[in-house]
Design a protein around this motif. Structure first.
Motif, PDB file in Angstrom:
ATOM      1  N   CYS A 236     -71.851 -34.340  11.775  1.00  0.00           N
ATOM      2  CA  CYS A 236     -70.718 -33.476  12.129  1.00  0.00           C
ATOM      3  C   CYS A 236     -69.402 -34.244  12.071  1.00  0.00           C
ATOM      4  O   CYS A 236     -68.403 -33.746  11.545  1.00  0.00           O
ATOM      5  CB  CYS A 236     -70.926 -32.892  13.523  1.00  0.00           C
ATOM      6  SG  CYS A 236     -72.249 -31.660  13.638  1.00  0.00           S
ATOM      7  N   VAL A 237     -69.388 -35.448  12.636  1.00  0.00           N
ATOM      8  CA  VAL A 237     -68.171 -36.265  12.622  1.00  0.00           C
ATOM      9  C   VAL A 237     -67.747 -36.551  11.189  1.00  0.00           C
ATOM     10  O   VAL A 237     -66.561 -36.436  10.835  1.00  0.00           O
ATOM     11  CB  VAL A 237     -68.385 -37.570  13.407  1.00  0.00           C
ATOM     12  CG1 VAL A 237     -67.205 -38.522  13.207  1.00  0.00           C
ATOM     13  CG2 VAL A 237     -68.585 -37.281  14.893  1.00  0.00           C
ATOM     14  N   ALA A 238     -68.701 -36.918  10.348  1.00  0.00           N
ATOM     15  CA  ALA A 238     -68.377 -37.229   8.955  1.00  0.00           C
ATOM     16  C   ALA A 238     -67.802 -36.024   8.233  1.00  0.00           C
ATOM     17  O   ALA A 238     -66.838 -36.143   7.451  1.00  0.00           O
ATOM     18  CB  ALA A 238     -69.636 -37.726   8.232  1.00  0.00           C
ATOM     19  N   THR A 239     -68.343 -34.834   8.500  1.00  0.00           N
ATOM     20  CA  THR A 239     -67.841 -33.616   7.864  1.00  0.00           C
ATOM     21  C   THR A 239     -66.407 -33.326   8.278  1.00  0.00           C
ATOM     22  O   THR A 239     -65.554 -32.991   7.447  1.00  0.00           O
ATOM     23  CB  THR A 239     -68.743 -32.418   8.226  1.00  0.00           C
ATOM     24  OG1 THR A 239     -70.079 -32.677   7.786  1.00  0.00           O
ATOM     25  CG2 THR A 239     -68.242 -31.137   7.574  1.00  0.00           C
ATOM     26  N   VAL A 240     -66.127 -33.453   9.571  1.00  0.00           N
ATOM     27  CA  VAL A 240     -64.774 -33.203  10.076  1.00  0.00           C
ATOM     28  C   VAL A 240     -63.779 -34.192   9.483  1.00  0.00           C
ATOM     29  O   VAL A 240     -62.703 -33.803   8.987  1.00  0.00           O
ATOM     30  CB  VAL A 240     -64.755 -33.278  11.622  1.00  0.00           C
ATOM     31  CG1 VAL A 240     -63.312 -33.263  12.137  1.00  0.00           C
ATOM     32  CG2 VAL A 240     -65.550 -32.129  12.225  1.00  0.00           C
TER      33      VAL A 240
ATOM     34  N   THR B 143     -64.911 -17.576   8.638  1.00  0.00           N
ATOM     35  CA  THR B 143     -64.151 -18.824   8.562  1.00  0.00           C
ATOM     36  C   THR B 143     -62.730 -18.562   8.095  1.00  0.00           C
ATOM     37  O   THR B 143     -61.770 -19.158   8.615  1.00  0.00           O
ATOM     38  CB  THR B 143     -64.852 -19.806   7.609  1.00  0.00           C
ATOM     39  OG1 THR B 143     -66.191 -20.050   8.087  1.00  0.00           O
ATOM     40  CG2 THR B 143     -64.113 -21.128   7.531  1.00  0.00           C
ATOM     41  N   ALA B 144     -62.572 -17.675   7.129  1.00  0.00           N
ATOM     42  CA  ALA B 144     -61.233 -17.352   6.623  1.00  0.00           C
ATOM     43  C   ALA B 144     -60.357 -16.769   7.722  1.00  0.00           C
ATOM     44  O   ALA B 144     -59.154 -17.054   7.795  1.00  0.00           O
ATOM     45  CB  ALA B 144     -61.342 -16.384   5.455  1.00  0.00           C
TER      46      ALA B 144
ATOM     47  N   GLN C 297     -69.214 -25.237   7.442  1.00  0.00           N
ATOM     48  CA  GLN C 297     -67.949 -24.555   7.131  1.00  0.00           C
ATOM     49  C   GLN C 297     -66.984 -24.624   8.304  1.00  0.00           C
ATOM     50  O   GLN C 297     -65.784 -24.874   8.118  1.00  0.00           O
ATOM     51  CB  GLN C 297     -68.215 -23.098   6.741  1.00  0.00           C
ATOM     52  CG  GLN C 297     -68.920 -22.923   5.408  1.00  0.00           C
ATOM     53  CD  GLN C 297     -68.994 -21.465   4.980  1.00  0.00           C
ATOM     54  OE1 GLN C 297     -68.480 -20.569   5.655  1.00  0.00           O
ATOM     55  NE2 GLN C 297     -69.649 -21.212   3.873  1.00  0.00           N
ATOM     56  N   SER C 298     -67.496 -24.395   9.502  1.00  0.00           N
ATOM     57  CA  SER C 298     -66.640 -24.469  10.693  1.00  0.00           C
ATOM     58  C   SER C 298     -66.143 -25.886  10.922  1.00  0.00           C
ATOM     59  O   SER C 298     -64.975 -26.109  11.272  1.00  0.00           O
ATOM     60  CB  SER C 298     -67.400 -23.981  11.928  1.00  0.00           C
ATOM     61  OG  SER C 298     -67.761 -22.632  11.813  1.00  0.00           O
TER      62      SER C 298
END
Length: 345
Positions: free
Chosen positions: A196-200, A118-119, A170-171
């Motif tokens: 997924c939407v909420a995380t983004v 991810t980094a 994480q992504s």
């Protein structure tokens, strides 16, 4: 004049690439005629090299966005990738989006390509944006490596969209804070899409960005009953089975599916007998057997049935939080009645 649907996308050379790269030009023109807003290009290391296909797609279209989803950041030098994107951006009059993904870990390992972190993805995105705005980067020492000088052109001031194909939390969070478009995976049920939407969006807000400006694309398998039965089987059962071959643990974990089902699938002698990707190599008899190994609810996260039913399912997906939707797994000519129905709805 054709009505346009900026909220809809599709893949050029869907799956293994159909009849070969030369069909891309027809598919690009046809998709634009049908009103699609974005044509996506995935990369395979055979005759689906992303920069060549993107150039062809940009050249034969005038309105649609052309996006890679995805290529890999670590298979080209940063300057080559940045230059490729700038060339396509200008060639298309600003219609190009550069999309990347982590890639398939097992495939990268087989080719001695290091795993992606991810980094590294975040560092790379920052470097791309700096290069596109004319910056000279001296003595870069970050997750993507050490570079004495990274530089393209002092006159550059390019606003090129970056997309990330994302699976895990994480992504997804990285997409929210550092990318413009996040492309999800096929066969995500509603609850996975919503999470997924909420995380983004949360990550975008925490990074001081406008969550509404970060677009989340649902990748919705769209396979109508107007297609021949064998082809539908290949595009549904065959496609999901191929994903399970490549990264089944991740799919199962992401969707909260039963890992015991995956284990039975992996150990099945018919699955083991297919010499390669199931969607490309399995025959009809093998696909029919593999269909018995996959629960109905695993396959239900798709737009299937009549064209009207497909349209209704597409519209439901927006209700689950998707900003935009890719009608996945079908060529434009295969989507004609669905696009016609969508335009009438």
């Amino acid at each position: 004049m054709t009505r346009t649907f900026d909220e809809l996308g599709y893949y050029l050379l869907a799956g293994a690439g159909g009849e070969g790269p030369a069909t891309l030009m027809h598919e690009a023109r046809r998709g634009e005629e049908l009103g699609f807003g974005t044509a996506f290009i995935s990369e395979r290391w055979n005759v689906k090299e992303a920069s060549a296909l993107s150039g062809a797609a940009c050249a034969v279209t005038t309105r649609m966005t052309i996006a890679t989803a995805a290529t890999n950041y670590n298979t080209r030098h940063p300057l080559i990738t940045a230059s490729m994107a700038t060339t396509l951006h200008r060639l298309s009059g600003g219609r190009f989006t550069l999309g990347i993904g982590r890639g398939i870990a097992a495939l990268h390992a087989a080719h001695a390509i290091p795993a992606v972190t991810t980094a590294q993805l975040e560092d790379w995105a920052q470097v791309m944006r700096r290069l596109w705005h004319g910056e000279v980067i001296l003595n870069h020492d970050g997750p993507i490596g050490k570079y004495p000088v990274l530089f393209l052109d002092p006159d550059f001031d390019e606003n090129i969209r970056l997309a990330l194909v994302a699976f895990g939390p994480q992504s997804l969070a990285l997409g929210g804070r550092a990318f413009d478009d996040i492309v999800l995976h096929t066969y995500f049920p509603p609850e996975t899409l919503q999470r997924c939407v909420a995380t983004v969006k949360k990550a975008a807000e925490q990074a001081g960005r406008d969550p509404g400006a970060v677009r989340v694309w649902s990748c919705l398998a769209t396979v109508g009953d107007h297609l021949p039965e064998e082809l539908r089987l290949r595009k549904t059962v065959g496609r999901l089975a191929t994903y399970l071959q490549g990264y089944g643990d991740l799919m199962v974990r992401t969707n909260g599916w039963d890992p015991a089902v995956l284990q039975r699938f992996r150990s099945d002698p018919v699955v083991l007998s297919v010499p390669g990707a199931i969607d490309g190599k399995a025959n009809t008899e093998q696909l029919e057997h593999i269909a018995t190994l996959l629960p109905d609810h695993w396959l239900s996260a798709a737009a299937t049935g009549s064209p009207a039913q497909c349209v209704a399912r597409i519209r439901e997906e927006f209700g689950y939080g998707a900003d935009r939707i890719i009608l996945h797994g079908a060529a434009p000519d295969e989507l004609v009645p669905i696009m016609a129905g969508y335009g009438r709805a």
